[in-house]
Motif scaffolding. Structure first.
Motif, PDB file in Angstrom:
ATOM      1  N   GLN A   1      -2.456  -8.442   1.704  1.00  0.00           N
ATOM      2  CA  GLN A   1      -3.247  -9.739   1.746  1.00  0.00           C
ATOM      3  C   GLN A   1      -3.716 -10.163   0.161  1.00  0.00           C
ATOM      4  N   GLU A   2      -2.861 -10.853  -0.217  1.00  0.00           N
ATOM      5  CA  GLU A   2      -3.138 -11.457  -1.417  1.00  0.00           C
ATOM      6  C   GLU A   2      -4.603 -12.128  -1.862  1.00  0.00           C
TER       7      GLU A   2
ATOM      8  N   THR B   1      -5.102  -4.686   0.604  1.00  0.00           N
ATOM      9  CA  THR B   1      -5.701  -5.543  -0.226  1.00  0.00           C
ATOM     10  C   THR B   1      -5.553  -5.198  -1.486  1.00  0.00           C
ATOM     11  N   TRP B   2      -5.012  -3.982  -1.981  1.00  0.00           N
ATOM     12  CA  TRP B   2      -4.844  -3.619  -3.050  1.00  0.00           C
ATOM     13  C   TRP B   2      -3.815  -4.336  -3.950  1.00  0.00           C
ATOM     14  N   PRO B   3      -3.828  -4.968  -5.337  1.00  0.00           N
ATOM     15  CA  PRO B   3      -2.980  -5.903  -5.613  1.00  0.00           C
ATOM     16  C   PRO B   3      -1.578  -5.213  -5.876  1.00  0.00           C
ATOM     17  N   VAL B   4      -0.515  -6.017  -5.452  1.00  0.00           N
ATOM     18  CA  VAL B   4       0.918  -5.681  -5.505  1.00  0.00           C
ATOM     19  C   VAL B   4       1.159  -5.765  -6.940  1.00  0.00           C
ATOM     20  N   TYR B   5       1.864  -4.791  -7.701  1.00  0.00           N
ATOM     21  CA  TYR B   5       2.026  -5.070  -9.079  1.00  0.00           C
ATOM     22  C   TYR B   5       3.633  -5.107  -9.359  1.00  0.00           C
TER      23      TYR B   5
ATOM     24  N   LYS C   1      -7.146   4.690  -7.897  1.00  0.00           N
ATOM     25  CA  LYS C   1      -5.764   5.392  -8.226  1.00  0.00           C
ATOM     26  C   LYS C   1      -6.452   6.572  -9.090  1.00  0.00           C
TER      27      LYS C   1
ATOM     28  N   ARG D   1       4.880  -1.035  -5.177  1.00  0.00           N
ATOM     29  CA  ARG D   1       3.763  -0.495  -5.797  1.00  0.00           C
ATOM     30  C   ARG D   1       2.386  -1.328  -5.899  1.00  0.00           C
TER      31      ARG D   1
ATOM     32  N   PRO E   1       2.122  10.222  -3.433  1.00  0.00           N
ATOM     33  CA  PRO E   1       2.318   9.170  -4.493  1.00  0.00           C
ATOM     34  C   PRO E   1       3.211   8.231  -3.541  1.00  0.00           C
TER      35      PRO E   1
ATOM     36  N   ALA F   1      -9.168  -1.092  -7.802  1.00  0.00           N
ATOM     37  CA  ALA F   1      -7.770  -0.336  -7.319  1.00  0.00           C
ATOM     38  C   ALA F   1      -7.548   0.851  -8.519  1.00  0.00           C
TER      39      ALA F   1
ATOM     40  N   ALA G   1       3.958   6.095   0.279  1.00  0.00           N
ATOM     41  CA  ALA G   1       3.520   6.313   1.731  1.00  0.00           C
ATOM     42  C   ALA G   1       4.650   5.354   2.354  1.00  0.00           C
TER      43      ALA G   1
ATOM     44  N   ALA H   1      -1.968  -1.341  -7.239  1.00  0.00           N
ATOM     45  CA  ALA H   1      -2.734  -0.539  -8.198  1.00  0.00           C
ATOM     46  C   ALA H   1      -3.304   0.440  -7.922  1.00  0.00           C
ATOM     47  N   GLU H   2      -3.419   0.782  -6.578  1.00  0.00           N
ATOM     48  CA  GLU H   2      -4.124   2.119  -6.448  1.00  0.00           C
ATOM     49  C   GLU H   2      -3.487   3.313  -6.451  1.00  0.00           C
ATOM     50  N   GLY H   3      -1.919   2.927  -7.174  1.00  0.00           N
ATOM     51  CA  GLY H   3      -1.158   4.240  -7.529  1.00  0.00           C
ATOM     52  C   GLY H   3       0.019   4.509  -6.493  1.00  0.00           C
ATOM     53  N   VAL H   4      -0.043   3.927  -5.573  1.00  0.00           N
ATOM     54  CA  VAL H   4       0.839   4.444  -4.228  1.00  0.00           C
ATOM     55  C   VAL H   4       1.996   3.434  -4.148  1.00  0.00           C
ATOM     56  N   GLU H   5       3.182   3.970  -3.933  1.00  0.00           N
ATOM     57  CA  GLU H   5       4.465   3.183  -3.696  1.00  0.00           C
ATOM     58  C   GLU H   5       4.606   3.126  -1.920  1.00  0.00           C
ATOM     59  N   HIS H   6       4.355   1.966  -1.652  1.00  0.00           N
ATOM     60  CA  HIS H   6       4.431   1.753   0.035  1.00  0.00           C
ATOM     61  C   HIS H   6       6.044   1.406   0.137  1.00  0.00           C
ATOM     62  N   ARG H   7       6.552   2.337   0.874  1.00  0.00           N
ATOM     63  CA  ARG H   7       8.049   2.482   1.415  1.00  0.00           C
ATOM     64  C   ARG H   7       8.227   1.275   2.309  1.00  0.00           C
TER      65      ARG H   7
END
Lengths: 309, 164
Positions: B53-54, B121-125, A83, B133, A306, A79, A308, B135-141
């Protein structure tokens, strides 16, 4: 005493950052002159693709991680590399290097070949081969390419982004070499089986047809742009020094093979270039991209946004 | 882990059953075995669904009696038949570690194929005010977050204004 991968995993979780933490409209974009933009655009496009392909490499490593903690670390590294690619694409957008709809630049044929090999064989490559290749690439990225970029560009947002990226990369390199120590400490018969696995035709052909020209093309491009060869030399030296510091890494044959190859890559007068790398760059440039088929959908995951919805 | 300053609706346990998600962008955070149950139900009314998906689990159309190996073989065939994209299939395939349980989820893969449904499947941190948010740097609304009962966040999240 063995390395505490669980503590490292916790540090990785604690150090997460987001593209949304960066003010992409902050002043500084005007420092990118037309001349610098034209010079840096192909470099940035290559950098974004290398990070994106590197991310896919960590996805393959995760499938063969020796412990659950290391698997989870690789999941985060996958990930994080994504990023880095996303953040670098966002920098390209900030600097006006993307077209109006912000689409990702097309990868060159060598990157396309690397994608094809990772899609077809990535998950079947032996752990020791991939686990040795990735720190070498990260030393080169971190030690040469990124340093070069930061010397060329004065935009403070770029420096802010790369402070985050460098901090991530330092953890990647630490874990990469600790995993090599773990692999190197395996029983001799395990290392022998791993080594035989590394001699599979798809690995050898992948190395010669994909890795050799990919690295050489990038090497020559960035040296032509003004990167001092000394920086490449220092990056490879770091790979050799950090690897040499470990007690067990030296027992991994793949480490010695890649170490020797890296030494040949940085020495432009070595016959390796005349007889192997340069002809491979020429031959691969003739490969029609349509022969490679459609890449898997992970190649479309990259974004400069940044947020989505 | 904390739910931080998330301002949207939070649904825990089995409160998603029969809930009306009309007009909402919903984030489902759960391991595969729970997502397989939750996602078809949520997607029936939601505007859009992102499935965080965790960990992957084997999903079957129906419970299969007999040895586990038979169930896994059937789950593989079901996955191959339902999901044509090889990368998405890879993300849905259990690996060496993790629970690798067998779970029923007849409509799960069909729901994931919908244009308003996305597997992540990116980890939610972390949770932000308006989303999650990764870990691939995106905030998913998201307007609403559904936490699976065995999600990492359901186990350790501090409520902060979100009663359990």
């Amino acid at each position: 005493m063995s390395y505490d991968f669980a503590a490292m995993l916790q540090t990785i979780k604690d150090k997460q950052w987001s593209l949304a933490d960066i003010d992409w409209d902050a002043p500084g974009a005007e420092t990118m002159t037309d001349e610098l933009r034209a010079k840096m655009r192909p470099f940035m496009a290559d950098l974004v693709w290398i990070e994106h392909v590197g991310a896919r490499g960590f996805a393959s490593l995760a499938t063969k991680a020796p412990t659950p903690e290391i698997q989870e670390i690789y999941r985060y590294f996958h990930a994080e590399e994504q990023k880095h690619a996303n953040a670098e694409l966002a920098l390209m957008k900030r600097w006006g290097m993307l077209d109006e709809d912000g689409t990702m630049p097309e990868p060159n044929i060598n990157v396309k070949l690397a994608i094809k090999v990772l899609d077809d064989f990535g998950d079947t490559l032996p752990l020791s081969g991939l686990a040795t290749l990735i720190p070498l690439l990260e030393c080169a990225l971190d030690g040469a390419l990124v340093k070069f970029l930061l010397e060329e560009i004065s935009d403070p947002v770029c420096h802010q982004v790369f402070r985050h990226i460098n901090s991530d990369e330092s953890r990647h390199i630490t874990v990469d070499f600790q995993v090599l120590e773990l692999i190197g400490a395996s029983a001799p018969h395990t290392l022998l089986i791993e080594t035989i696995g590394n001699l599979k035709p798809q690995v050898i052909i992948g190395l010669i047809v994909v890795f050799v020209p990919l690295i050489n093309k990038m090497r020559d491009n960035i040296v032509a742009m003004g990167l001092p060869e000394q920086k490449l030399y220092n990056a490879v030296k770091r790979f050799v020094t950090v690897g040499g510091r470990g007690k067990h890494t030296k027992r991994i044959p793949a480490y010695h093979v890649l170490k020797s190859q890296a030494a040949m890559v940085i020495d432009r007068s070595h016959p390796y270039h005349r007889y192997l790398a340069d002809p491979m760059v020429k031959v691969t440039s003739l490969v029609p991209a349509r022969l490679l088929g459609k890449p898997q959908s992970w190649t479309e995951e990259i974004t400069h946004e940044p947020v989505a919805s | 882990m904390t739910l931080g300053e998330f301002q949207g609706e939070l649904i825990r346990g089995t409160a998603w059953l029969g809930h009306d998600f009309t007009g909402q962008r919903v984030a489902v955070i759960a391991p595969g075995r729970e997502a397989a149950q939750i996602v078809p139900e949520v997607a029936a009314t939601a505007l859009s669904v992102k499935v965080f998906q965790e960990e992957p689990d084997w999903v079957l159309p129906l419970p299969v009696p007999g040895p586990r190996a038979v169930g896994v073989a059937m789950a593989r065939v079901f996955l191959r038949w339902q999901v044509k994209d090889p990368w998405v299939r890879r993300l849905l395939t259990p690996d060496r570690f993790g629970s690798r349980r067998l779970a029923p989820g007849l409509g799960y893969f069909a729901t994931l194929r919908r244009p308003n449904c996305k597997l992540i499947t990116w980890p939610v941190y972390a949770f932000a005010a308006a989303g999650v948010r990764t870990a691939e740097g995106v905030e998913h609304r998201a307007d609403c977050v559904v936490l699976g009962p065995s999600s990492v966040f359901a186990r350790t999240a501090t409520p902060e204004g979100h009663p359990a």
